[in-house]
Design an enzyme around this catalytic site. Structure first.
Site, PDB file in Angstrom:
ATOM      1  N   HIS A 122     -11.905  -1.546  10.580  1.00 41.13           N
ATOM      2  CA  HIS A 122     -12.302  -1.043   9.167  1.00 41.13           C
ATOM      3  C   HIS A 122     -12.550  -0.432   8.472  1.00 41.13           C
ATOM      4  CE1 HIS A 122      -8.757   0.546  11.932  1.00 41.13           C
ATOM      5  NE2 HIS A 122      -7.364  -0.013  10.638  1.00 41.13           N
ATOM      6  N   HIS A 194      -4.382   6.614   8.093  1.00 37.76           N
ATOM      7  CA  HIS A 194      -3.923   5.292   8.375  1.00 37.76           C
ATOM      8  C   HIS A 194      -2.060   5.347   7.921  1.00 37.76           C
ATOM      9  CE1 HIS A 194      -3.415   1.089   9.176  1.00 37.76           C
ATOM     10  NE2 HIS A 194      -4.676   1.194   9.803  1.00 37.76           N
ATOM     11  N   GLU A 333      -3.004   7.198  14.687  1.00 37.14           N
ATOM     12  CA  GLU A 333      -4.217   7.775  14.183  1.00 37.14           C
ATOM     13  C   GLU A 333      -4.734   8.709  15.125  1.00 37.14           C
ATOM     14  OE1 GLU A 333      -5.538   3.039  12.559  1.00 37.14           O
ATOM     15  OE2 GLU A 333      -3.587   2.772  13.299  1.00 37.14           O
TER      16      GLU A 333
END
Length: 368
Positions: A122, A194, A333
């Site tokens: 991420h 997210h 996602e």
């Protein structure tokens, strides 16, 4: 929202990494909270810290609204949350995992932070979820455009990446998320939203009885570090078959190596895209039977990561004062596949100068 205490609470967390992330402590005084509202009364609250959706209300079958995303009332809580769950945030420069925290592009090897065991996750220590974005709020169209310049070598990535994410709330109870990016040097880009959802309402227990359909006949199996093996495996005959709607919890307890690796579902599904890979396609549909709430997701992306809150454990206390229990929220996602920079057979995530990165995802809410 202008949290004066935030500068003090954030200072110790940020100052050690300022040079790496090109962040500015004084930026934290510019954090705001914006509210989008449509004619039916649905609301979406967005902060320019991390481009986070802090609240999203949706009607049940009786027309009663409830907040259906996990999160907090104070930006300090997003910054200080244990385990960094990425509630509601935009994640990047590369959402999901990159194996061994490195990739090679045009003959040069780039090294990234290993912040998820041996892998990169991420965007690193200060990804897009932990920076202050510029905000252009348009209340007449119920939209907000959030922009951020990720500088060359920020978190180890090449190129100055100019990114804009626009949230628009329609009167059809759709939240449209548009992504646009350009770069001055070739770089991988995989940006996603997210949010964790619980269609009963945030903090209202587990999500295992939600009925989920994922429009995908294949998924990408992973190794024990949750890095794709490169295979596109058929879901038929496995717990990963959501081609017809079923409760999330129906097969989650089966003896299956992939479920063991993920602690449950934490995998990328390969969406059925038809003839046009860039077309807006139905990716998933979720139905919560006690409230009647339905969420549909359409996207131009080729994949979707389904994560069912396996690492929530009750330590995080949300907006309503209730603990976020194990599997008390799920994420869907929309994305390119994990580790694509190291997987030649996966759709490319490389953006080059002169090109434009443009994707769209729509979250549509209704009730039955």
């Amino acid at each position: 929202m202008k949290p004066l205490t935030l500068i003090l609470s954030a200072f110790l967390l940020v100052v050690a990494t300022l040079d790496q992330a090109n962040a500015q402590v004084e930026d934290f005084d510019s954090i705001r909270l914006y509210t989008l509202k449509n004619e039916s009364g649905m609301t979406v609250k967005v902060t320019n810290y991390g481009a986070i959706i802090t609240s999203l209300t949706a009607p049940d079958r009786n027309g009663h609204f409830a907040d259906v995303v996990l999160g907090y009332n104070r930006v300090e809580d997003y910054i200080n949350a244990v385990d960094k769950p990425y509630f509601g945030a935009i994640v990047g420069r590369y959402g999901n995992r990159i194996a061994a925290g490195e990739f090679t592009l045009d003959g040069e090897t780039y090294t990234l932070l290993k912040n998820n065991g041996p892998n990169h996750l991420h965007g690193g220590a200060i990804g897009f979820d932990k920076v202050v974005w510029d905000a252009d709020f348009d209340p007449s169209n119920q939209s907000i455009a959030l922009s951020y310049l990720a500088k060359d070598k920020e978190e180890g990535y090449p190129g100055n990446l100019q990114l804009t994410v626009t949230y628009t709330l329609t009167n059809d109870n759709e939240l449209i998320v548009d992504y646009h990016a350009t770069t001055d040097k070739a770089t991988p880009v995989n940006v996603t939203q997210h949010s964790y959802f619980n269609l009963k309402g945030e903090g209202e227990g587990k999500i295992l009885d939600h009925e989920l359909m994922i429009n995908a006949k294949k998924f990408t199996p992973v190794d024990e570090g949750l890095i794709p093996t490169g295979e596109l495996a058929n879901v038929a005959g496995t717990p990963f078959d959501f081609t017809s709607a079923k409760p999330i919890g129906r097969d989650i307890g089966q003896e299956d190596q992939q479920l063991t690796y993920g602690g449950g579902f934490d995998h990328n599904w390969v969406l059925n895209k038809g003839d046009d890979d860039d077309a807006l396609t139905l990716a998933a549909r979720v139905y919560e039977p006690t409230t009647g709430r339905v969420m549909e997701i359409h996207t131009t992306e080729p994949g979707i990561q389904f994560y069912c809150g396996n690492f929530l454990d009750g330590r995080l206390i949300g907006k309503s004062g209730k603990a976020y229990v194990h599997r008390g929220g799920f994420c869907l996602e929309t994305q390119h596949y994990p580790d694509s920079p190291n997987q030649e057979t996966f759709p490319s995530t490389i953006l080059r100068p002169g090109q434009e990165h443009q994707t769209q995802t729509i979250f549509k809410f209704s009730a039955k």
